[in-house]
Motif scaffolding. Structure first.
Motif, PDB file in Angstrom:
ATOM      1  N   TRP A 109      -4.068   1.497   5.864  1.00 20.59           N
ATOM      2  CA  TRP A 109      -5.423   1.812   6.295  1.00 20.59           C
ATOM      3  C   TRP A 109      -5.352   2.710   7.515  1.00 20.59           C
ATOM      4  O   TRP A 109      -4.535   2.501   8.417  1.00 20.59           O
ATOM      5  CB  TRP A 109      -6.189   0.541   6.652  1.00 20.59           C
ATOM      6  CG  TRP A 109      -6.593  -0.276   5.468  1.00 20.59           C
ATOM      7  CD1 TRP A 109      -5.996  -1.414   5.015  1.00 20.59           C
ATOM      8  CD2 TRP A 109      -7.671  -0.010   4.569  1.00 20.59           C
ATOM      9  NE1 TRP A 109      -6.640  -1.872   3.892  1.00 20.59           N
ATOM     10  CE2 TRP A 109      -7.682  -1.032   3.594  1.00 20.59           C
ATOM     11  CE3 TRP A 109      -8.637   0.992   4.493  1.00 20.59           C
ATOM     12  CZ2 TRP A 109      -8.616  -1.076   2.573  1.00 20.59           C
ATOM     13  CZ3 TRP A 109      -9.568   0.940   3.476  1.00 20.59           C
ATOM     14  CH2 TRP A 109      -9.552  -0.080   2.530  1.00 20.59           C
TER      15      TRP A 109
ATOM     16  N   ARG B 256     -13.181   1.671   3.494  1.00 21.14           N
ATOM     17  CA  ARG B 256     -13.719   0.451   4.105  1.00 21.14           C
ATOM     18  C   ARG B 256     -14.614   0.846   5.264  1.00 21.14           C
ATOM     19  O   ARG B 256     -14.229   1.632   6.127  1.00 21.14           O
ATOM     20  CB  ARG B 256     -12.546  -0.412   4.586  1.00 21.14           C
ATOM     21  CG  ARG B 256     -12.935  -1.657   5.324  1.00 21.14           C
ATOM     22  CD  ARG B 256     -11.724  -2.491   5.671  1.00 21.14           C
ATOM     23  NE  ARG B 256     -10.807  -1.758   6.549  1.00 21.14           N
ATOM     24  CZ  ARG B 256      -9.579  -2.147   6.818  1.00 21.14           C
ATOM     25  NH1 ARG B 256      -9.098  -3.255   6.284  1.00 21.14           N
ATOM     26  NH2 ARG B 256      -8.810  -1.449   7.617  1.00 21.14           N
TER      27      ARG B 256
ATOM     28  N   THR C  83     -15.963  -2.770   1.384  1.00 22.06           N
ATOM     29  CA  THR C  83     -14.946  -1.909   0.797  1.00 22.06           C
ATOM     30  C   THR C  83     -15.385  -1.437  -0.578  1.00 22.06           C
ATOM     31  O   THR C  83     -15.941  -2.206  -1.358  1.00 22.06           O
ATOM     32  CB  THR C  83     -13.608  -2.664   0.665  1.00 22.06           C
ATOM     33  OG1 THR C  83     -13.226  -3.141   1.946  1.00 22.06           O
ATOM     34  CG2 THR C  83     -12.506  -1.768   0.135  1.00 22.06           C
TER      35      THR C  83
ATOM     36  N   ASP D 287       0.829  -1.198   0.000  1.00 20.08           N
ATOM     37  CA  ASP D 287       0.000   0.000   0.000  1.00 20.08           C
ATOM     38  C   ASP D 287       0.870   1.257   0.000  1.00 20.08           C
ATOM     39  O   ASP D 287       1.918   1.287   0.654  1.00 20.08           O
ATOM     40  CB  ASP D 287      -0.894   0.040   1.242  1.00 20.08           C
ATOM     41  CG  ASP D 287      -1.943  -1.060   1.241  1.00 20.08           C
ATOM     42  OD1 ASP D 287      -2.239  -1.598   0.152  1.00 20.08           O
ATOM     43  OD2 ASP D 287      -2.457  -1.371   2.318  1.00 20.08           O
TER      44      ASP D 287
ATOM     45  N   SER E 260      -9.312   3.524  -1.715  1.00 21.56           N
ATOM     46  CA  SER E 260     -10.308   2.614  -1.146  1.00 21.56           C
ATOM     47  C   SER E 260     -10.821   3.135   0.181  1.00 21.56           C
ATOM     48  O   SER E 260     -10.088   3.755   0.948  1.00 21.56           O
ATOM     49  CB  SER E 260      -9.693   1.222  -0.928  1.00 21.56           C
ATOM     50  OG  SER E 260      -9.247   0.685  -2.158  1.00 21.56           O
TER      51      SER E 260
END
Length: 116
Positions: free
Chosen positions: A6, A32, A42, A2, A30
């Motif tokens: 996240w 989620r 997601t 990534d 993205s």
């Protein structure tokens, strides 16, 4: 791997990512949503990072004023056409034009003429 891990943002439905240094090319963004049960949903959106300017095209003067002579005394309208502008990273989103006195070094006041 990534580009960004996240990150929890609580119950917010918008967030500003700042301080990024993304290279030109496609990336996926993205989001989620996590439920109390631990399940998650997601959604992703593809973006193209385009940091290059479009390739300049050419401008042609059409019928207004008539093409000859090149020097005219009074112009109340100009009819222009342009072509050849190209953006190899993504696409040309819109065009602007300006008319400025010859030799004027100031940044012109650009006028939007719309999307392609």
């Amino acid at each position: 791997a990534d580009l960004l891990p996240w990150a929890a943002v609580g119950n917010r439905t918008e967030y500003v990512l700042s301080g990024l240094s993304l290279s030109a090319g496609p990336v996926w963004v993205s989001v989620r949503a996590q439920y109390p049960s631990g399940r998650a949903g997601t959604s992703s959106h593809r973006l193209v990072i385009d940091s290059t300017a479009p390739v300049p095209g050419t401008i042609q003067r059409l019928a207004l004023p008539p093409l000859a002579p090149q020097c005219v005394a009074n112009v109340s309208a100009l009819e222009l056409q342009w072509s050849g502008f190209e953006d190899r990273g993504s696409f040309v989103a819109s065009y602007d034009f300006a008319v400025v006195p010859a030799g004027d070094a100031a940044e012109p006041d650009w006028e939007a003429v719309g999307r392609r």
